[in-house]
Design a protein around this motif. Structure first.
Motif, PDB file in Angstrom:
ATOM      1  N   ARG A   1       0.834  -1.206   0.000  1.00 50.87           N
ATOM      2  CA  ARG A   1       0.000   0.000   0.000  1.00 50.87           C
ATOM      3  C   ARG A   1       0.869   1.257   0.000  1.00 50.87           C
ATOM      4  O   ARG A   1       0.585   2.241  -0.695  1.00 50.87           O
ATOM      5  CB  ARG A   1      -0.915  -0.027   1.238  1.00 50.87           C
ATOM      6  N   LEU A   2       1.945   1.219   0.770  1.00 48.37           N
ATOM      7  CA  LEU A   2       2.858   2.354   0.836  1.00 48.37           C
ATOM      8  C   LEU A   2       3.495   2.617  -0.525  1.00 48.37           C
ATOM      9  O   LEU A   2       3.690   3.773  -0.923  1.00 48.37           O
ATOM     10  CB  LEU A   2       3.936   2.072   1.885  1.00 48.37           C
ATOM     11  N   ALA A   3       3.809   1.551  -1.260  1.00 43.79           N
ATOM     12  CA  ALA A   3       4.381   1.706  -2.598  1.00 43.79           C
ATOM     13  C   ALA A   3       3.415   2.414  -3.535  1.00 43.79           C
ATOM     14  O   ALA A   3       3.821   3.236  -4.369  1.00 43.79           O
ATOM     15  CB  ALA A   3       4.760   0.332  -3.169  1.00 43.79           C
TER      16      ALA A   3
ATOM     17  N   VAL B   1     -11.015  -8.158   8.677  1.00 44.03           N
ATOM     18  CA  VAL B   1     -11.969  -8.011   7.576  1.00 44.03           C
ATOM     19  C   VAL B   1     -12.930  -6.859   7.860  1.00 44.03           C
ATOM     20  O   VAL B   1     -13.215  -6.025   6.975  1.00 44.03           O
ATOM     21  CB  VAL B   1     -12.746  -9.327   7.361  1.00 44.03           C
ATOM     22  N   ALA B   2     -13.425  -6.781   9.112  1.00 49.41           N
ATOM     23  CA  ALA B   2     -14.329  -5.695   9.480  1.00 49.41           C
ATOM     24  C   ALA B   2     -13.635  -4.341   9.350  1.00 49.41           C
ATOM     25  O   ALA B   2     -14.228  -3.363   8.894  1.00 49.41           O
ATOM     26  CB  ALA B   2     -14.837  -5.900  10.905  1.00 49.41           C
ATOM     27  N   ARG B   3     -12.376  -4.293   9.747  1.00 44.70           N
ATOM     28  CA  ARG B   3     -11.616  -3.055   9.649  1.00 44.70           C
ATOM     29  C   ARG B   3     -11.454  -2.616   8.192  1.00 44.70           C
ATOM     30  O   ARG B   3     -11.568  -1.423   7.872  1.00 44.70           O
ATOM     31  CB  ARG B   3     -10.240  -3.252  10.289  1.00 44.70           C
ATOM     32  N   GLN B   4     -11.234  -3.565   7.303  1.00 48.16           N
ATOM     33  CA  GLN B   4     -11.039  -3.225   5.892  1.00 48.16           C
ATOM     34  C   GLN B   4     -12.317  -2.672   5.269  1.00 48.16           C
ATOM     35  O   GLN B   4     -12.265  -1.896   4.311  1.00 48.16           O
ATOM     36  CB  GLN B   4     -10.556  -4.449   5.109  1.00 48.16           C
TER      37      GLN B   4
ATOM     38  N   GLY C   1     -11.039   4.281   6.207  1.00 48.31           N
ATOM     39  CA  GLY C   1     -11.060   5.268   5.139  1.00 48.31           C
ATOM     40  C   GLY C   1     -10.084   4.928   4.025  1.00 48.31           C
ATOM     41  O   GLY C   1     -10.345   5.197   2.847  1.00 48.31           O
ATOM     42  N   SER C   2      -8.950   4.348   4.388  1.00 48.22           N
ATOM     43  CA  SER C   2      -7.956   3.916   3.405  1.00 48.22           C
ATOM     44  C   SER C   2      -7.547   2.485   3.744  1.00 48.22           C
ATOM     45  O   SER C   2      -6.538   2.248   4.409  1.00 48.22           O
ATOM     46  CB  SER C   2      -6.728   4.843   3.443  1.00 48.22           C
ATOM     47  N   PRO C   3      -8.360   1.501   3.328  1.00 52.69           N
ATOM     48  CA  PRO C   3      -8.113   0.112   3.744  1.00 52.69           C
ATOM     49  C   PRO C   3      -6.782  -0.420   3.238  1.00 52.69           C
ATOM     50  O   PRO C   3      -6.281  -0.017   2.199  1.00 52.69           O
ATOM     51  CB  PRO C   3      -9.287  -0.661   3.122  1.00 52.69           C
TER      52      PRO C   3
END
Length: 461
Positions: free
Chosen positions: A79-81, A256-259, A263-265
């Protein structure tokens, strides 16, 4: 002037980078270091175990601390990439990994050793998905398949070559040099990539990173790995094992719930349920678990049961290195015409047959022959997994898709080391061969079962 290539994912003409193959070479060597750091350590484990007086669980965690951190933070690295540019993340990860290797080589206790392995895993988690994202972005069409074939051959063959290199270093200057060797290589690659890699613009606006999601998936995986590792000594049906597995399941559900609410999964769950990506992650998970089983069982069998030295054990794995690279290279050339499904099934069946040989007859010759056959199969699976999962993703999804594939690669290594260590515990701490036999048998059954699943799940051409 270079000719444009067709980027199949985006459907647009993209000019080919003139240094793309040279960049692939340096990125491949960097990835090779990360893969080597699993198997080069495997050959040195008996010596590290003796010098630092490690328990069997600490021996397992010497592998799993690295692969778990590597896999748990891989999605964060991918994600950082995507957000700040793959070049920056590649260089940062390489610097962290190189510094951590230096610290780990000086370890004089289990605590420092495992702490250094965690830091190596952090650097690897930044480096690997961003490097693979660059490979996917630099190549298109048939060139991309060939590049992924080279990438997989380096990774799979490097795993086997790591055992040979580990034998040379352990028998020569000593086990700390399996870590020290990363330092000069890492610095050279760092300087070369800083000069050659193209500049990339960061995403704008720049969303936040989902650090909580990364912590949840890492904690859940750590709980599962600890449950499996502990089961080898205390039993598979104990209350503690059950509670640890339950905690892991709750952690994964929370992830999964967090994703779904972040706001930015960290992970695009919609991307993961696409059939090609789902197939690729399944294949990479099982292939890596089987590969780790080969090295873990083989190195301890040769050194504990047969009394071979580290160098002799490393030389016995040379056919495994050749077979892995051959299987990956041939599959990379054939996949466009033959299709992924048949190659995936064939690779898994070859792995099952190879693993079954030592289970039927535990002898150095059958172990070498069986592991070489299994390695050719896993080499093929690595290429099929990468090409299937990454062949049809859009450029802006390349980083996170690469992170997903690489995450399951490292989780496969963690689970493989934990399961095989627990199944073979009787042989690792005693004088019997039954644990090694059971370990190879479990691996053969897992490969055969995976072949049936791959026959249904893997897309056609």
């Amino acid at each position: 002037m270079t000719e444009p290539q067709i980027n199949e994912a985006a459907g647009k003409d993209v000019p080919a980078h003139p240094l793309r193959w040279r960049i692939l070479g340096f990125l491949g060597i960097a990835q090779l270091m990360l893969i080597l750091d699993v198997t080069v350590v495997a050959i040195a484990l008996p010596h590290i175990e003796t010098d630092l007086e490690l328990s069997r669980q600490a021996v397992t965690w010497t592998v799993s601390a690295y692969t778990l951190t590597f896999g748990g933070l891989m999605l964060l690295g991918g994600r950082l990439a995507d957000l700040v540019g793959a070049k920056r993340v590649v260089l940062s990860g390489l610097l962290i990994f190189t510094a951590a290797s230096l610290v780990t080589g000086f370890a004089g206790s289990a605590g420092v050793l495992l702490g250094g392995r965690v830091a190596q895993g952090l650097g690897a988690a930044l480096l690997s998905p961003s490097a693979l994202s660059l490979v996917v972005g630099l190549f298109a069409g048939d060139e991309r398949n060939r590049a992924l074939g080279v990438w997989s051959a380096l990774g799979g063959g490097g795993a086997a070559l790591g055992v040979l290199l580990g034998g040379l270093l352990t028998a020569g200057p000593g086990w700390p040099w399996v870590f020290f060797v990363n330092v000069p290589i890492g610095l050279v690659i760092l300087a070369a990539l800083a000069r050659m890699l193209p500049r990339q613009n960061a995403a704008s606006p720049r969303p936040r990173l989902d650090v909580l999601g990364a912590l949840l998936v890492t904690a859940a995986s750590g709980s599962l790995i600890y449950a499996v590792t502990r089961a080898g000594d205390h039993g598979w049906l104990t209350a503690t094992t059950g509670w640890l597995v339950l905690a892991a399941a709750i952690g994964y559900l929370a992830f999964v719930a967090r994703q779904k609410t972040a706001g930015s999964p960290l992970m695009d769950l919609g991307l993961l349920v696409r059939r090609p990506v789902a197939t690729g992650t399944f294949l990479i998970l099982i292939a890596t678990a089987l590969m780790i089983a080969v090295f873990f069982l083989g190195t301890f069998y040769f050194q504990h049961a047969e009394g071979f030295g580290a160098l002799q054990t490393g030389l016995l794995f040379l056919p495994v290195a050749i077979a892995t690279m051959l299987g990956a290279n041939l599959t990379g050339r054939a996949i466009a015409k033959a299709g992924a499904r048949g190659l995936a099934v064939a690779g898994l069946l070859a792995t099952a047959i190879g693993m079954a040989l030592p289970a039927v007859s535990m002898h150095p010759a059958t172990v070498v022959a069986g592991t070489a056959i299994a390695a050719a199969g896993t080499g093929a699976i690595f290429v099929v997994a990468s090409a299937t999962a990454l062949g049809r993703v859009a450029p802006h999804e390349a980083g996170i898709a690469s992170g997903i594939v690489s995450t399951f690669h490292e989780f496969g290594a963690s689970v493989g080391a934990a399961v095989i260590s627990s199944v073979a515990a009787a042989s690792l701490i005693g004088d019997t061969l039954s644990g090694f036999t059971d370990g190879f048998l479990v691996a053969a059954v897992a490969a055969a079962g995976a072949a049936l699943i791959a026959a249904v799940l893997t897309p056609g051409r």
